[in-house]
Design a protein around this motif. Structure first.
Motif, PDB file in Angstrom:
ATOM      1  N   GLY A 193       0.825  -1.214   0.044  1.00  0.00           N
ATOM      2  CA  GLY A 193      -0.037  -0.097  -0.028  1.00  0.00           C
ATOM      3  C   GLY A 193       0.760   1.276  -0.047  1.00  0.00           C
ATOM      4  O   GLY A 193       0.564   2.043  -0.815  1.00  0.00           O
ATOM      5  N   TYR A 194       1.884   1.369   1.074  1.00  0.00           N
ATOM      6  CA  TYR A 194       2.669   2.456   0.806  1.00  0.00           C
ATOM      7  C   TYR A 194       3.718   2.868  -0.234  1.00  0.00           C
ATOM      8  O   TYR A 194       3.794   3.939  -0.795  1.00  0.00           O
ATOM      9  CB  TYR A 194       3.418   2.325   2.474  1.00  0.00           C
ATOM     10  N   MET A 201      -0.639   6.933   4.487  1.00  0.00           N
ATOM     11  CA  MET A 201      -0.901   6.078   5.776  1.00  0.00           C
ATOM     12  C   MET A 201      -2.015   6.092   6.574  1.00  0.00           C
ATOM     13  O   MET A 201      -2.480   5.164   7.032  1.00  0.00           O
ATOM     14  CB  MET A 201       0.412   6.693   6.675  1.00  0.00           C
ATOM     15  N   ALA A 202      -2.720   7.171   6.478  1.00  0.00           N
ATOM     16  CA  ALA A 202      -4.065   7.377   7.287  1.00  0.00           C
ATOM     17  C   ALA A 202      -4.896   6.181   6.358  1.00  0.00           C
ATOM     18  O   ALA A 202      -5.928   5.763   7.290  1.00  0.00           O
ATOM     19  CB  ALA A 202      -4.543   8.721   7.001  1.00  0.00           C
ATOM     20  N   HIS A 203      -5.016   6.025   5.207  1.00  0.00           N
ATOM     21  CA  HIS A 203      -5.851   5.188   4.449  1.00  0.00           C
ATOM     22  C   HIS A 203      -5.402   3.678   4.983  1.00  0.00           C
ATOM     23  O   HIS A 203      -6.354   2.808   5.128  1.00  0.00           O
ATOM     24  CB  HIS A 203      -5.754   5.276   3.096  1.00  0.00           C
ATOM     25  N   ALA A 206      -6.507   2.857   8.417  1.00  0.00           N
ATOM     26  CA  ALA A 206      -7.993   2.707   8.597  1.00  0.00           C
ATOM     27  C   ALA A 206      -8.469   1.258   8.106  1.00  0.00           C
ATOM     28  O   ALA A 206      -9.260   0.741   8.916  1.00  0.00           O
ATOM     29  CB  ALA A 206      -8.831   3.839   7.645  1.00  0.00           C
ATOM     30  N   GLU A 207      -7.810   1.126   7.233  1.00  0.00           N
ATOM     31  CA  GLU A 207      -8.168  -0.419   6.316  1.00  0.00           C
ATOM     32  C   GLU A 207      -7.625  -1.504   7.350  1.00  0.00           C
ATOM     33  O   GLU A 207      -8.467  -2.769   7.537  1.00  0.00           O
ATOM     34  CB  GLU A 207      -7.269  -0.702   5.342  1.00  0.00           C
ATOM     35  N   LEU A 208      -6.371  -1.374   8.048  1.00  0.00           N
ATOM     36  CA  LEU A 208      -6.113  -2.281   9.006  1.00  0.00           C
ATOM     37  C   LEU A 208      -6.701  -2.361  10.478  1.00  0.00           C
ATOM     38  O   LEU A 208      -6.493  -2.997  11.179  1.00  0.00           O
ATOM     39  CB  LEU A 208      -4.472  -2.223   8.994  1.00  0.00           C
ATOM     40  N   GLY A 209      -7.187  -1.075  10.991  1.00  0.00           N
ATOM     41  CA  GLY A 209      -7.802  -0.745  11.923  1.00  0.00           C
ATOM     42  C   GLY A 209      -6.784  -0.603  13.119  1.00  0.00           C
ATOM     43  O   GLY A 209      -7.064  -0.991  14.237  1.00  0.00           O
TER      44      GLY A 209
END
Length: 282
Positions: A193-194, A201-203, A206-209
């Motif tokens: 993702g990164y 990072m915020a996204h 959020a996806e990983l909780g």
């Protein structure tokens, strides 16, 4: 007079066919620079270099156009970055010190250190560490030599690599792909993702909780695993220095290193890239 339009049309076709190459090189560069660097600025510089490469290309030299153009585009992207002055020398030096401290503590503790522990090792405050992370959030270079922060000149490999050097480079990139594939799910999600999808990072958090701070820790943990995993197969002397501990953590790491080898052969690792060292179409 009819010959000129034909030549121009041919050049235009070549440019259009190789526009994805510019996109790939820009994505590669964006993964290595701060978030404020504008994608459109890099794309504009890359496309201009591609057009110039099509005009200056000479088939009689025996060099494939993709390789010739890639060298020109990389040079143009570096020139664009130099013009942006994306990271001062002091920022890069601070990033190196912080990264080195994190890696040392990870090896000593067998886990990702907290910001407070890194700050104590460096003799500074947690705020200083967080500020340094903000400054270089996108300046961590994903390099096979050690994943260290570097300047613009260090980003692009020498385009005129000989056959033996190119073969070794392609093998390293193949190992890197398999090392990423072998990562635990969460670490692989953060790395993909990164660095590859270029998601904030915020996204990812959020996806990983989890929190953004936790994503940063997972990223650091994954980079250490990747570095040590690659060294295990490509530079055993360096790997031996980082694998002196026993226990559950060491056994899990050893299992991960073994899994990298089982994911492919020399043939499949070389198949990750083409003969020019760029990602294969597959």
């Amino acid at each position: 007079m009819s010959g000129a339009p034909v030549v121009d049309r041919r050049r235009e076709d070549v440019v259009r066919a190789h526009m994805p190459l510019v996109g790939h090189l820009v994505r590669e560069m964006l993964a290595r620079v701060p978030a404020h660097v504008n994608r459109d600025d890099l794309l504009s510089a890359g496309y201009a270099a591609l057009v110039a490469a099509a005009r200056g290309f000479d088939e009689e030299r025996g060099v494939p156009f993709a390789r010739f153009a890639a060298a020109r585009v990389r040079g143009a992207l570096l020139d664009e970055l130099r013009g942006l002055d994306w990271a001062s020398r002091s920022v890069r030096q601070r990033a190196r010190r912080t990264d080195a401290a994190r890696q040392e503590l990870t090896a000593e503790l067998g886990r990702t250190p907290s910001a407070a522990e890194v700050a104590e090792r460096l003799g500074c405050s947690v705020e200083d560490i967080e500020a340094a992370d903000d400054d270089v959030q996108r300046a961590v270079v994903f390099s096979l030599q050690g994943f260290a922060t570097a300047g613009a000149e260090d980003m692009v490999t020498e385009p005129s690599a000989g056959p033996e050097e190119m073969l070794l480079r392609r093998e390293r990139l193949g190992y890197l792909k398999h090392a990423i594939d072998a990562l635990p799910d969460r670490l692989r999600a953060v790395i993909s993702g990164y660095f590859f999808d270029e998601r904030p990072m915020a996204h990812i958090a959020a996806e990983l909780g989890v929190t953004e701070s936790r994503v940063s820790q997972l990223r650091a943990e994954a980079l250490v695993l990747l570095r040590d995993g690659l060294n295990t197969h490509l530079d055993p002397a360096l790997a031996a220095q980082a694998s002196k501990k026993d226990g559950c953590v060491a056994r899990r790491r050893a299992a991960y290193y073994d899994q990298i080898a089982t994911l492919g052969t020399l043939h499949s690792r070389l198949a990750v890239t083409g003969v020019d060292g760029l990602p294969s179409a597959a």
